[in-house]
Design a protein around this motif. Structure first.
Motif, PDB file in Angstrom:
ATOM      1  N   GLY A  66     -33.163  -0.262 -30.780  1.00 14.06           N
ATOM      2  CA  GLY A  66     -33.091  -1.646 -30.314  1.00 14.06           C
ATOM      3  C   GLY A  66     -33.971  -2.573 -31.126  1.00 14.06           C
ATOM      4  O   GLY A  66     -33.549  -3.672 -31.529  1.00 14.06           O
ATOM      5  N   VAL A  67     -35.200  -2.146 -31.395  1.00 12.55           N
ATOM      6  CA  VAL A  67     -36.128  -2.966 -32.179  1.00 12.55           C
ATOM      7  C   VAL A  67     -35.595  -3.184 -33.595  1.00 12.55           C
ATOM      8  O   VAL A  67     -35.603  -4.307 -34.123  1.00 12.55           O
ATOM      9  CB  VAL A  67     -37.528  -2.306 -32.218  1.00 12.55           C
ATOM     10  CG1 VAL A  67     -38.421  -3.013 -33.226  1.00 12.55           C
ATOM     11  CG2 VAL A  67     -38.166  -2.337 -30.835  1.00 12.55           C
ATOM     12  N   VAL A  68     -35.107  -2.104 -34.225  1.00 14.75           N
ATOM     13  CA  VAL A  68     -34.574  -2.225 -35.585  1.00 14.75           C
ATOM     14  C   VAL A  68     -33.357  -3.146 -35.604  1.00 14.75           C
ATOM     15  O   VAL A  68     -33.170  -3.940 -36.526  1.00 14.75           O
ATOM     16  CB  VAL A  68     -34.218  -0.829 -36.143  1.00 14.75           C
ATOM     17  CG1 VAL A  68     -33.515  -0.955 -37.483  1.00 14.75           C
ATOM     18  CG2 VAL A  68     -35.470   0.020 -36.301  1.00 14.75           C
ATOM     19  N   THR A  69     -32.520  -3.046 -34.575  1.00 11.98           N
ATOM     20  CA  THR A  69     -31.332  -3.901 -34.505  1.00 11.98           C
ATOM     21  C   THR A  69     -31.719  -5.371 -34.357  1.00 11.98           C
ATOM     22  O   THR A  69     -31.152  -6.254 -35.022  1.00 11.98           O
ATOM     23  CB  THR A  69     -30.440  -3.471 -33.327  1.00 11.98           C
ATOM     24  OG1 THR A  69     -30.058  -2.102 -33.498  1.00 11.98           O
ATOM     25  CG2 THR A  69     -29.195  -4.340 -33.252  1.00 11.98           C
ATOM     26  N   GLY A  72     -32.897  -6.593 -37.499  1.00 13.47           N
ATOM     27  CA  GLY A  72     -31.765  -6.721 -38.399  1.00 13.47           C
ATOM     28  C   GLY A  72     -31.056  -8.051 -38.247  1.00 13.47           C
ATOM     29  O   GLY A  72     -30.718  -8.717 -39.238  1.00 13.47           O
ATOM     30  N   TYR A  73     -30.836  -8.459 -37.002  1.00  8.58           N
ATOM     31  CA  TYR A  73     -30.208  -9.761 -36.764  1.00  8.58           C
ATOM     32  C   TYR A  73     -31.107 -10.897 -37.246  1.00  8.58           C
ATOM     33  O   TYR A  73     -30.621 -11.917 -37.782  1.00  8.58           O
ATOM     34  CB  TYR A  73     -29.887  -9.928 -35.284  1.00  8.58           C
ATOM     35  CG  TYR A  73     -28.641  -9.199 -34.849  1.00  8.58           C
ATOM     36  CD1 TYR A  73     -27.392  -9.583 -35.340  1.00  8.58           C
ATOM     37  CD2 TYR A  73     -28.688  -8.128 -33.960  1.00  8.58           C
ATOM     38  CE1 TYR A  73     -26.231  -8.917 -34.956  1.00  8.58           C
ATOM     39  CE2 TYR A  73     -27.549  -7.458 -33.564  1.00  8.58           C
ATOM     40  CZ  TYR A  73     -26.315  -7.858 -34.074  1.00  8.58           C
ATOM     41  OH  TYR A  73     -25.175  -7.195 -33.706  1.00  8.58           O
ATOM     42  N   PHE A  74     -32.402 -10.736 -37.066  1.00 14.18           N
ATOM     43  CA  PHE A  74     -33.331 -11.759 -37.535  1.00 14.18           C
ATOM     44  C   PHE A  74     -33.284 -11.874 -39.061  1.00 14.18           C
ATOM     45  O   PHE A  74     -33.265 -12.986 -39.609  1.00 14.18           O
ATOM     46  CB  PHE A  74     -34.746 -11.421 -37.071  1.00 14.18           C
ATOM     47  CG  PHE A  74     -35.789 -12.391 -37.553  1.00 14.18           C
ATOM     48  CD1 PHE A  74     -35.810 -13.707 -37.108  1.00 14.18           C
ATOM     49  CD2 PHE A  74     -36.758 -11.996 -38.478  1.00 14.18           C
ATOM     50  CE1 PHE A  74     -36.768 -14.610 -37.565  1.00 14.18           C
ATOM     51  CE2 PHE A  74     -37.719 -12.881 -38.934  1.00 14.18           C
ATOM     52  CZ  PHE A  74     -37.720 -14.195 -38.474  1.00 14.18           C
ATOM     53  N   ARG A  75     -33.219 -10.738 -39.753  1.00 14.95           N
ATOM     54  CA  ARG A  75     -33.159 -10.770 -41.218  1.00 14.95           C
ATOM     55  C   ARG A  75     -31.819 -11.323 -41.692  1.00 14.95           C
ATOM     56  O   ARG A  75     -31.751 -12.002 -42.728  1.00 14.95           O
ATOM     57  CB  ARG A  75     -33.392  -9.366 -41.782  1.00 14.95           C
ATOM     58  CG  ARG A  75     -34.786  -8.824 -41.496  1.00 14.95           C
ATOM     59  CD  ARG A  75     -35.008  -7.499 -42.152  1.00 14.95           C
ATOM     60  NE  ARG A  75     -35.095  -7.623 -43.593  1.00 14.95           N
ATOM     61  CZ  ARG A  75     -35.252  -6.574 -44.417  1.00 14.95           C
ATOM     62  NH1 ARG A  75     -35.323  -5.353 -43.926  1.00 14.95           N
ATOM     63  NH2 ARG A  75     -35.329  -6.760 -45.712  1.00 14.95           N
TER      64      ARG A  75
END
Length: 547
Positions: A66-69, A72-75
């Motif tokens: 969840g954190v990586v996802t 990912g959206y932020f990047r």
């Protein structure tokens, strides 16, 4: 109601067996699956472990994804506004209205999750992939989007990832003399198919030896293991046939089943209740809509499952096959040479008659240190495939030096070379496997699979630990294979070790010591069960079945 037997098409080589007795299944205890099956079907204890991790591990794993996802959206937001460079391929502006070439989530996963750990795969090897190998050092200046080689070599890395089960991937000149002579005599390529100008005497010698080795009437060989499955299954079954496939079957089996045009139904991994339910429904209801009986019902399983380390429950599957008059296709890619007292695979491991398996398939890419595959069984089956298999009719013949490598390794296993080297390697592999698995259990790791399977998955679970584990092991000069989602369930990322007869005890001890250290450093020792080396402690007499 459909007839209980599947009729055979005119001239087809498969024939159903007779009825057999009832079945016994495994059991589950406290989240750890330890199958001890008794009765007439099994002549030895059958012990497998699939221990579940504590609940907090699953929660933390989902949180990690969840954190990586979210990041990912932020990047992606930063890339969209030009604050961060996007290195991935993108659609051109004039193609925006076209059907997209790339799936959105696959792209998202690749650029935001896979790229973080991409350095752990596709590492370039610059030596023989034996028990030890050399790696070309590479670094990335843009967070794994591209790599550059430094010119340095990391030598003496212990190889715990190759399928070199019996150590025949070797360069000892004393063992490879016949391969060199074959290359000088025939050349490295045939440049024709078996049905034209590519049928050499060395190919026919190999097929006779494979049939003798397996204890069947006939065999045929192919130049590629993957194509052995993908191109031969469509020749055996087609429209109006039913394929019952284990949910963890290899991609080559899945592709072959899809190409056949048959109806495919999937049963739970190694679950005999699930398989019998599908068989019963198939016999009772027949084909959809018409309810006509299926032309053929083909059960497809593997000997050793390469991602789970589990061994097929072959005695029970054979009993079911006979009871419901189905056919059985057994893929022994990872088991042939690797299990059984003399290396003849799971059929020998369970002390069964090879004639009870309709189609025996295997590859030469693992235990034999070569390439290619085989189909074996009745002569009628093999003769049929010689005419109807796309791989047999259209594919170029196996390279002669490759065929000679298989011949010399198989003769070594059988003792036909006048030595006991082959059988010693088979026994050494079994000893190494038991030693490696027992030590990992004692350390407190969760490992999957059968206690005698040389494929040893060690569960890592959390996505952040996958990359850290592989990098830390390489720092200690140990090469490992790590696997995560989508190749495994999202909560079951793992490292997969492949034990070899070529591994010495000091090599295994070095790996085990490194694992013990990393297990504490990365907190990987999740097991809540301390397995004893005394199997009688787990010799339960009453247990419940899994659904």
């Amino acid at each position: 109601m459909a007839h209980t037997s599947a009729p055979v098409r005119n001239g087809h080589p498969l024939h159903p067996g007779k009825n057999d007795v009832g079945l016994r299944n495994g059991f589950s205890k406290n989240g750890q699956h330890l199958h001890h099956t008794k009765g007439g079907l099994y002549k030895r204890p059958f012990t497998e472990s699939f221990e579940q991790a504590p609940l907090y591990v699953a929660v933390l794993t989902y949180m990690g994804f969840g954190v990586v996802t979210l990041f990912g959206y932020f990047r992606d937001f930063l890339r969209a506004w030009g604050f961060e460079k996007c290195n991935l391929a993108q659609e051109r502006e004039e193609q925006k209205d076209f059907v997209p070439l790339y799936q959105d989530f696959e792209n998202f996963y690749t650029r935001n999750l896979y790229m973080r750990v991409r350095d752990n795969w596709n590492r370039p090897i610059c030596s023989l992939p034996g028990p030890q190998f050399d790696l070309m050092e590479r670094v990335s200046d843009d967070y794994n989007w591209t790599f550059r080689h430094t010119g340095k070599v990391i030598d003496g890395v212990i190889n715990m990832g190759s399928y070199n089960y019996l150590g025949f991937a070797e360069n000892d000149p004393t063992f490879l003399t016949s391969v060199e002579e074959s290359n000088e005599k025939y050349g490295s390529g045939v440049c024709s198919t078996r049905q034209e100008m590519g049928n050499l005497d060395i190919h026919e010698e190999l097929e006779k030896l494979v049939a003798t080795f397996l204890g069947v009437e006939s065999a045929m060989t192919f130049g590629m293991g993957f194509a052995t499955n993908a191109m031969n299954i469509p020749a055996l079954v087609g429209k109006g046939c039913l394929i019952l496939s284990d949910e963890l079957n290899h991609t080559s089996l899945v592709l072959g089943a899809r190409l056949s045009g048959s109806t495919i139904r999937v049963f739970k991994h190694n679950n005999m209740q699930s398989l019998e339910k599908l068989l019963r429904d198939a016999v009772v209801h027949g084909q959809p809509r018409s309810h006509r009986p299926w032309k053929k019902i083909l059960i497809i399983v593997e000997g050793i499952y390469s991602m789970e380390g589990s061994i097929v429950r072959l005695p029970e599957i054979i009993a079911l096959k006979k009871k419901y008059k189905a056919y059985l296709y057994l893929d022994e890619a990872h088991s042939i040479g690797a299990v059984g007292p003399t290396g003849r695979g799971v059929v020998e491991f369970f002390e069964l008659d090879p004639r009870d398996i309709d189609v025996l398939m295997g590859t030469f890419t693992k235990s034999f240190g070569s390439s290619g595959g085989y189909i074996a069984g009745k002569k009628e089956l093999v003769d049929f495939l010689r005419l109807h298999s796309h791989s047999a009719v259209y594919a170029t013949s196996m390279s002669p030096p490759v065929a000679e490598q298989i011949l010399r390794s198989m003769k070594c296993i059988m003792g036909l070379d006048g030595t006991t080297i082959g059988i010693q390697r088979v026994r050494r592999l079994a000893e190494n496997t038991r030693y490696f698995r027992q030590r990992l259990n004692e350390m407190g790791f969760i490992i999957y699979g059968h206690e005698e399977s040389p494929v040893v998955p060690l569960l890592l679970f959390m996505p952040g630990k996958v990359g850290a584990f592989a990098r830390e092991m390489l720092k200690r000069k140990i090469g490992v294979v790590v696997v995560g989602f989508p190749a495994t369930p999202i909560t079951e990322a793992r490292a997969r070790f492949c034990v070899s007869a070529a591994h010495t005890t000091p090599m295994l001890d070095k790996v085990l010591n490194a694992l013990d250290e990393l297990g504490d450093h990365l907190v990987l020792k999740y097991s809540r069960h301390t397995r004893s080396s005394r199997p009688e402690l787990y010799d339960e007499t009453s247990f419940e079945m899994d659904d």
